[in-house]
Design an enzyme around this catalytic site. Structure first.
Site, PDB file in Angstrom:
ATOM      1  N   VAL A   1      10.121   7.999  -7.060  1.00  0.00           N
ATOM      2  CA  VAL A   1      10.912   6.858  -6.581  1.00  0.00           C
ATOM      3  C   VAL A   1      11.416   6.107  -7.810  1.00  0.00           C
ATOM      4  CG1 VAL A   1      10.918   4.718  -5.258  1.00  0.00           C
ATOM      5  CG2 VAL A   1       9.580   6.680  -4.439  1.00  0.00           C
TER       6      VAL A   1
ATOM      7  N   HIS B   1       1.046   2.032 -10.210  1.00  0.00           N
ATOM      8  CA  HIS B   1       0.056   2.426  -9.207  1.00  0.00           C
ATOM      9  C   HIS B   1      -1.290   1.795  -9.570  1.00  0.00           C
ATOM     10  CE1 HIS B   1       2.266   6.124  -7.581  1.00  0.00           C
ATOM     11  NE2 HIS B   1       2.909   5.947  -8.724  1.00  0.00           N
TER      12      HIS B   1
ATOM     13  N   ARG C   1       0.838  -1.207   0.000  1.00  0.00           N
ATOM     14  CA  ARG C   1       0.000   0.000   0.000  1.00  0.00           C
ATOM     15  C   ARG C   1       0.870   1.253   0.000  1.00  0.00           C
ATOM     16  NH1 ARG C   1      -5.074  -1.881   0.268  1.00  0.00           N
ATOM     17  NH2 ARG C   1      -5.310  -3.877   1.346  1.00  0.00           N
ATOM     18  N   ASP C   2       0.420   2.238  -0.794  1.00  0.00           N
ATOM     19  CA  ASP C   2       1.136   3.518  -0.855  1.00  0.00           C
ATOM     20  C   ASP C   2       1.047   4.204   0.507  1.00  0.00           C
ATOM     21  OD1 ASP C   2       1.966   5.525  -3.470  1.00  0.00           O
ATOM     22  OD2 ASP C   2       1.663   6.450  -1.504  1.00  0.00           O
ATOM     23  N   ILE C   3       2.161   4.782   0.926  1.00  0.00           N
ATOM     24  CA  ILE C   3       2.239   5.418   2.243  1.00  0.00           C
ATOM     25  C   ILE C   3       1.425   6.713   2.281  1.00  0.00           C
ATOM     26  CG2 ILE C   3       4.291   6.869   1.858  1.00  0.00           C
ATOM     27  CD1 ILE C   3       5.364   5.791   4.543  1.00  0.00           C
TER      28      ILE C   3
ATOM     29  N   HIS D   1       7.416   1.074 -10.753  1.00  0.00           N
ATOM     30  CA  HIS D   1       6.213   0.714  -9.999  1.00  0.00           C
ATOM     31  C   HIS D   1       4.977   1.121 -10.762  1.00  0.00           C
ATOM     32  CE1 HIS D   1       7.593   4.709  -8.705  1.00  0.00           C
ATOM     33  NE2 HIS D   1       6.332   5.020  -8.554  1.00  0.00           N
TER      34      HIS D   1
ATOM     35  N   ASN E   1       4.438   6.412 -13.795  1.00  0.00           N
ATOM     36  CA  ASN E   1       5.139   7.672 -14.030  1.00  0.00           C
ATOM     37  C   ASN E   1       6.585   7.399 -14.424  1.00  0.00           C
ATOM     38  OD1 ASN E   1       2.826   9.129 -13.200  1.00  0.00           O
ATOM     39  ND2 ASN E   1       3.420   8.911 -11.058  1.00  0.00           N
TER      40      ASN E   1
HETATM   41  P1  AMP Z   1       5.914   8.107  -8.171  1.00  0.00           P
HETATM   42  O1  AMP Z   1       5.685   9.555  -7.904  1.00  0.00           O
HETATM   43  O2  AMP Z   1       5.158   7.575  -9.369  1.00  0.00           O
HETATM   44  O3  AMP Z   1       7.390   7.765  -8.235  1.00  0.00           O
HETATM   45  O4  AMP Z   1       5.278   7.330  -6.954  1.00  0.00           O
HETATM   46  C1  AMP Z   1       5.989   7.056  -5.784  1.00  0.00           C
HETATM   47  C2  AMP Z   1       4.975   6.679  -4.744  1.00  0.00           C
HETATM   48  O5  AMP Z   1       5.649   5.997  -3.712  1.00  0.00           O
HETATM   49  C3  AMP Z   1       4.233   7.853  -4.116  1.00  0.00           C
HETATM   50  O6  AMP Z   1       2.829   7.716  -4.311  1.00  0.00           O
HETATM   51  C4  AMP Z   1       4.615   7.767  -2.634  1.00  0.00           C
HETATM   52  O7  AMP Z   1       3.555   8.120  -1.775  1.00  0.00           O
HETATM   53  C5  AMP Z   1       5.006   6.316  -2.495  1.00  0.00           C
HETATM   54  N1  AMP Z   1       5.963   5.993  -1.460  1.00  0.00           N
HETATM   55  C6  AMP Z   1       7.127   6.603  -1.183  1.00  0.00           C
HETATM   56  N2  AMP Z   1       7.751   6.014  -0.148  1.00  0.00           N
HETATM   57  C7  AMP Z   1       6.954   4.981   0.234  1.00  0.00           C
HETATM   58  C8  AMP Z   1       7.046   3.981   1.242  1.00  0.00           C
HETATM   59  N3  AMP Z   1       8.082   3.937   2.087  1.00  0.00           N
HETATM   60  N4  AMP Z   1       6.039   3.087   1.357  1.00  0.00           N
HETATM   61  C9  AMP Z   1       4.984   3.133   0.520  1.00  0.00           C
HETATM   62  N5  AMP Z   1       4.834   4.054  -0.464  1.00  0.00           N
HETATM   63  C10 AMP Z   1       5.808   4.964  -0.604  1.00  0.00           C
END
Ligand code: AMP
Length: 115
Positions: free
Chosen positions: A97, A103, A30-32, A101, A88
């Site tokens: 990140v 979403h 799950r997204d944080i 990944h 993205n």
């Molecule tokens: P992006 O902007 O497409 O690179 O998405 C990165 C996603 O990772 C964002 O929606 C963040 O909220 C999520 N994220 C960052 N760190 C963590 C974490 N430690 N655990 C879960 N989700 C994370």
């Protein structure tokens, strides 16, 4: 695997992640900072920085990201109502990140175009 990559560390369960699916190739958690009632990130276990780094031979792992997304949408009860898959790439694509990944977003109506 990269020690400085938060998603690699979640895959290895060295950092906390709310993992909802894991196999030898894929992890989902799950997204944080969820942007929807269901917001799950589906990642390859292997460190791939992004779409821009994909190589011939990565077709299978990319395909599996989508198959796991479909399975999780069913598990989360959003398969019928519908959902959005977002990937993205790079700074202007909104990637923050640098570990590939997908979403999975659902549980509310999605606007288009996104902001
Ligand atoms: P992006 O902007 O497409 O690179 O998405 C990165 C996603 O990772 C964002 O929606 C963040 O909220 C999520 N994220 C960052 N760190 C963590 C974490 N430690 N655990 C879960 N989700 C994370």
């Amino acid at each position: 695997m990269r020690d400085d990559c938060i998603f690699c560390r979640i895959v290895r369960q060295e950092a906390h992640g709310d993992i909802v699916y894991q196999d030898e190739e894929i992890t989902a958690f799950r997204d944080i900072n969820p942007k929807a009632p269901v917001h799950i990130l589906i990642v390859p276990n292997r460190h791939i920085p992004g779409v821009f780094a994909l190589q011939p031979g990565d077709e299978s792992v990319v395909g599996r990201l989508f198959l796991v997304a479909r399975q999780l949408a069913e598990q989360e009860g959003i398969a019928q109502s519908g959902y959005r898959l977002v990937l993205n790439s790079g700074p202007q694509g909104g990637q923050s990140v640098y570990h590939l990944h997908l979403h999975l977003l659902g549980g509310r109506p999605m606007r288009w175009p996104p902001g």
